[in-house]
Scaffold this active site. Sequence first.
Site, PDB file in Angstrom:
ATOM      1  N   TYR A  71      66.649  21.096  92.094  1.00 12.72           N
ATOM      2  CA  TYR A  71      66.542  20.617  90.711  1.00 12.72           C
ATOM      3  C   TYR A  71      65.205  19.940  90.464  1.00 12.72           C
ATOM      4  O   TYR A  71      64.736  19.169  91.303  1.00 12.72           O
ATOM      5  CB  TYR A  71      67.632  19.588  90.421  1.00 12.72           C
ATOM      6  CG  TYR A  71      69.005  20.173  90.235  1.00 12.72           C
ATOM      7  CD1 TYR A  71      69.259  21.128  89.252  1.00 12.72           C
ATOM      8  CD2 TYR A  71      70.058  19.754  91.046  1.00 12.72           C
ATOM      9  CE1 TYR A  71      70.528  21.640  89.096  1.00 12.72           C
ATOM     10  CE2 TYR A  71      71.331  20.263  90.889  1.00 12.72           C
ATOM     11  CZ  TYR A  71      71.564  21.214  89.901  1.00 12.72           C
ATOM     12  OH  TYR A  71      72.803  21.717  89.740  1.00 12.72           O
ATOM     13  N   LYS A  86      91.704  -2.961  98.440  1.00  9.72           N
ATOM     14  CA  LYS A  86      91.764  -2.508  97.046  1.00  9.72           C
ATOM     15  C   LYS A  86      91.015  -1.182  96.913  1.00  9.72           C
ATOM     16  O   LYS A  86      90.251  -0.796  97.809  1.00  9.72           O
ATOM     17  CB  LYS A  86      91.148  -3.568  96.135  1.00  9.72           C
ATOM     18  CG  LYS A  86      89.654  -3.732  96.299  1.00  9.72           C
ATOM     19  CD  LYS A  86      89.123  -4.751  95.318  1.00  9.72           C
ATOM     20  CE  LYS A  86      87.613  -4.833  95.410  1.00  9.72           C
ATOM     21  NZ  LYS A  86      87.066  -5.813  94.470  1.00  9.72           N
ATOM     22  N   ARG A 125      82.361 -14.799  86.228  1.00 10.64           N
ATOM     23  CA  ARG A 125      83.118 -13.662  85.675  1.00 10.64           C
ATOM     24  C   ARG A 125      84.578 -14.094  85.521  1.00 10.64           C
ATOM     25  O   ARG A 125      85.087 -14.187  84.424  1.00 10.64           O
ATOM     26  CB  ARG A 125      83.000 -12.436  86.602  1.00 10.64           C
ATOM     27  CG  ARG A 125      81.589 -11.880  86.695  1.00 10.64           C
ATOM     28  CD  ARG A 125      81.539 -10.454  87.176  1.00 10.64           C
ATOM     29  NE  ARG A 125      82.287 -10.245  88.411  1.00 10.64           N
ATOM     30  CZ  ARG A 125      82.087  -9.235  89.241  1.00 10.64           C
ATOM     31  NH1 ARG A 125      81.147  -8.341  88.984  1.00 10.64           N
ATOM     32  NH2 ARG A 125      82.806  -9.109  90.330  1.00 10.64           N
TER      33      ARG A 125
END
Length: 291
Positions: free
Chosen positions: A254, A34, A130
């Site tokens: 950063y 998948k 679920r």
Amino acid sequence: MRPLVATIDLAAIVHNYQLAKRCAPGRQAFAVVKANAYGHGVREVVSALYSEADGFAVASLEEAAEVRAMHDAARILLLEGCFSADELPMAAHLGLDLVVQGAEQLEALLAAELTRPLNVWLKLDSGMHRLGLSPETVRQCFPRLRSAPQVAELNLLSHFACADERGHSLTEVQLECFLELLDLDFDQRSLANSAALLMIPAAHMDWIRPGIMLYGATPFADLAATELGLRPAMSLSAQLIAVREVAPGESVGYGAGWVAERPSRIGTVSCGYADGYPRHAPAGTPLWIGG
Ligand SMILES: Cc1ncc(COP(=O)(O)O)c(C=O)c1O
């Protein structure tokens, strides 16, 4: 062209599939492909496993159609079932193995007029909470499905929530819940994902469902892929597009998050989160430069 390349080692994926099969001798396996084979390219992965895999598992009808176009004989398991009743005729046309994970899907299947019966995998909610039917519902609907013209094989499937945390008490509870239904005469049974097939022989049943291990990643936080005999399938390589020297006390990047403690050489590659580089990869994540 940007000098950044993800290389997929298909031989490693075949090796990892074979390792999964060796862990569960005599059992069949749905290679879970998948989500574009976990990002590795479903066409390439299905081609590599073409003559090897007993079946493939996907998450949508579109993915199933893509696999079917490449392989007219393989069993293809639709892991979440059909998202609406109007997908059922196509599932039958493609000859899929169909998960039924809820009451709505169950009624839609029993009301459908299909060109051929499907192998049906009743999904049991054994504790993940679920998807899936309760044990009582599985018991209740078993006779109806057994005699339904839409159903060829009638099979049982469930999925672990915590098998990747070794010794987690929920895994035992889920296994027990699954075993308690095996007085029902299912044709095939499937329970184990990668973690369970590697560690819990009692969960092997008839079909295993390896996903993440096929791609060479360990499911366990405390056990490395190499210790399990897995070979990484993907490597990411890039060129340094800039190299500079920074003096002690100067910061880099950063948030000025890294500060040189000594004269330092800084290499930069053109690669960011949009390329799939994980945002959660910490400073200090290892890489190779020039071997
Ligand atoms: C129902 C089902 N079975 C098997 C798998 C494969 O699991 P893993 O990648 O942990 O091996 C998945 C993946 O999410 C799944 O949803």
